[in-house]
Design a protein around this motif. Structure first.
Motif, short mmCIF file in Angstrom:
data_model
loop_
_atom_site.label_atom_id
_atom_site.label_comp_id
_atom_site.label_asym_id
_atom_site.label_seq_id
_atom_site.Cartn_x
_atom_site.Cartn_y
_atom_site.Cartn_z
N ASP A 118 15.05 -10.88 7.63
CA ASP A 118 13.91 -10.50 6.81
C ASP A 118 13.23 -9.21 7.25
OD1 ASP A 118 14.11 -12.36 4.83
OD2 ASP A 118 13.13 -13.92 6.03
N ASP A 119 13.07 -9.04 8.54
CA ASP A 119 12.36 -7.87 9.02
C ASP A 119 13.32 -6.75 9.41
OD1 ASP A 119 10.08 -6.46 9.69
OD2 ASP A 119 10.22 -7.05 11.79
N GLY A 120 14.59 -6.89 9.06
CA GLY A 120 15.59 -5.92 9.47
C GLY A 120 15.53 -4.64 8.66
N GLU A 121 16.27 -3.64 9.12
CA GLU A 121 16.25 -2.35 8.45
C GLU A 121 17.41 -2.20 7.46
OE1 GLU A 121 16.66 1.04 11.09
OE2 GLU A 121 15.73 2.29 9.56
#
Ligand SMILES: Cc1cc2nc3c(=O)[nH]c(=O)nc-3n(C[C@H](O)[C@H](O)[C@H](O)COP(=O)(O)OP(=O)(O)OC[C@H]3O[C@@H](n4cnc5c(N)ncnc54)[C@H](O)[C@@H]3O)c2cc1C
Lengths: 250, 201
Positions: A81-84
């Motif tokens: 979810d918080d990945g680039e």
């Protein structure tokens, strides 16, 4: 092709998205058309590079999910979810888009159908991706060596390739055992719980058969499984690991 | 010609100084583990470090002998070929200059070898001159087995696969010969600032 790990320079290629398959709600497979693909071995990976309009770039590695025999290169990406990069690949990419890709890379975590040892594959989560390539390669090449996959997923909803594995299981030496670690008791007929010592003793291949063992998944998973396999008597030299650790793994 | 990726903006994590991050790398707060196989169990008391090969009779240090040498603490940035970089990592260990001082050789290359069979090649010039250490502590604590403990090589100016975990010695060579990953198509030298990831880069 086999064994030619050393090749000329690996150049970046424009890869065009020709297909998208939702595997689960947070994982999808991306089918690429590449003008000049040299072929790959089951278990290898590619580097994907994305470039923003101001020139900023991000690169990540992804295992190849398709078999050497398949007509297209397929990657299967799980969204963090918080990945680039993974949210872009899973949510944003659409058919006709282009990304840069280079490979294939890696020559250690590979399986060739000419190898006649039994094979034990142990996957956690998206670590199952390179094994899909190996299982397809096994089937496509008509190999008869025993190939057993132990695959741990949190729940039925997060299972990748469930239908394909149902079709492949039982075929010409292929044996697939799925275990769910977080699903509530209910109708799941398969295995439950983590891939621990007991599970590996019960469902793995015995060390006496000297299988080649491949372990792939999050760092902590690979670390625990590989250590346990050594404790159970598998030769460290016959265990190959691929850690998808990425970031955030202390 | 740069090919843009439609609608990709990136999620730049602002805290890192871009001048310290080589091209293609991103900064991680974690410490990922990458190895080709299981983590070997090496007991410090049984560990030895041997320099052998071209133009020298083998020299071996035991754990105690290595620990008796002057150690230093180093804070450096490290860069893994799988794209992560970690800034300001602190280590304690012995400079290879100190170990190699007692070795008579004209060899231009070395292959570091490890418990478990891993190898990686380096020019001697990259192991000397204050560029490389044998480290046994990370962040003030004994080096964890999955990070190469009890002792690993630290060569921070090259991609981290050159910093062999569970290192057991150096084989000195007149000629350069590829190590484990180098034989699988990774770059022979591995300078992160020149993005030398794969053969031919
Ligand atoms: C050989 C290899 C093969 C792989 N194959 C696959 C595959 O087949 N499929 C697959 O899905 N993945 C695969 N991976 C993992 C993949 O390369 C990426 O690591 C993954 O997709 C995550 O990338 P990302 O850019 O989305 O996340 P990143 O931006 O790298 O972030 C990863 C995690 O770290 C956290 N994080 C990062 N930076 C910070 C920060 N500054 N502060 C706080 N939190 C932070 C994020 O929250 C996120 O959860 C493979 C990895 C390797 C090495």
């Amino acid at each position: 092709m086999a064994g030619t790990a050393l090749r000329g320079r690996l150049t970046w290629q424009q890869a065009t998205v020709t297909g998208l398959v939702a595997e689960t709600s947070n994982t999808r497979s991306i089918v690429f058309d590449l003008p000049d693909w040299p072929g790959h071995r089951a278990g290898q990976h590619v580097d994907v590079r994305l470039t923003a309009e101001d020139g900023y770039q991000a690169e990540r590695s992804y295992s190849i999910a398709s078999a050497p025999e398949d007509p297209h290169v397929v990657l299967t990406v799980e969204r963090l979810d918080d990945g680039e990069v993974s949210p872009y690949l899973v949510d944003e990419l659409r058919i006709g888009d282009e990304v840069e890709l280079r490979g294939p890379v890696g020559g250690h975590f590979v399986w060739e159908s000419t190898c006649d040892s039994p094979v034990l594959l142990v996957a956690g989560g998206s670590g199952v991706v390179p094994f899909r390539s190996m299982l397809r390669h096994h089937a496509a090449a008509g190999s008869t060596v025993p190939m057993r996959l132990l695959y741990s997923a949190r729940s039925r909803e997060t299972l990748i390739y469930a239908d394909e594995f149902t079709r492949l299981g039982g075929r010409g030496g292929i044996d697939i055992r799925v275990t769910l670690t977080r699903e509530n008791p209910g109708t799941w007929p398969g295995e439950r719980g983590r891939i621990d010592r007991d599970f590996l003793t019960r469902t793995g291949l015995p060390p006496a058969e000297e299988p080649l063992v491949y372990v792939c998944g999050p760092t902590a998973f690979v670390e625990t499984v590989a250590n346990t396999l050594v404790d159970l008597g598998h030769g460290p030299g016959r265990i190959r690991t691929e850690r998808f650790g990425g970031t955030g793994t202390p | 010609m740069m090919a843009f990726t439609r609608n990709f903006h990136g999620k730049r994590r602002a805290e890192a100084d871009p001048a310290r991050v080589p091209p293609g790398q991103y900064v991680t707060p974690g410490f990922p583990v990458l190895s080709a196989g299981p983590t070997p169990k090496v007991v410090a008391g049984d560990w030895t470090f041997t320099v052998r090969g071209a133009a020298t009779s083998p020299v071996t240090w035991t754990w105690e002998a290595m620990r008796a040498l002057p150690a230093e603490s180093i804070t450096v940035d490290i860069h893994c070929v799988t794209k992560w970089s970690k800034l300001d990592t602190s280590w304690t260990g012995v400079s290879l200059d100190i170990l190699l001082d007692s070795v008579e050789t004209r060899a231009g290359y070395a292959v570091a070898f490890s418990e478990g069979g891993y190898t990686t090649n380096l020019p001697m010039a990259d192991l000397t001159g204050g560029k490389a250490w044998l480290v046994h502590e990370f962040g003030g604590a004994p080096l964890e087995p999955e990070h190469g403990g009890p002792v690993r090589l630290l060569v921070p100016h090259l991609y981290f696969w050159k910093s062999a975990k569970w290192v057991r010695g150096l084989e000195l060579r007149e000629q350069n010969e590829p190590g484990f990953w180098e034989r699988y198509g990774y770059h022979d030298y591995g300078d992160p600032w020149r993005e030398q990831r794969y053969a031919g880069d």
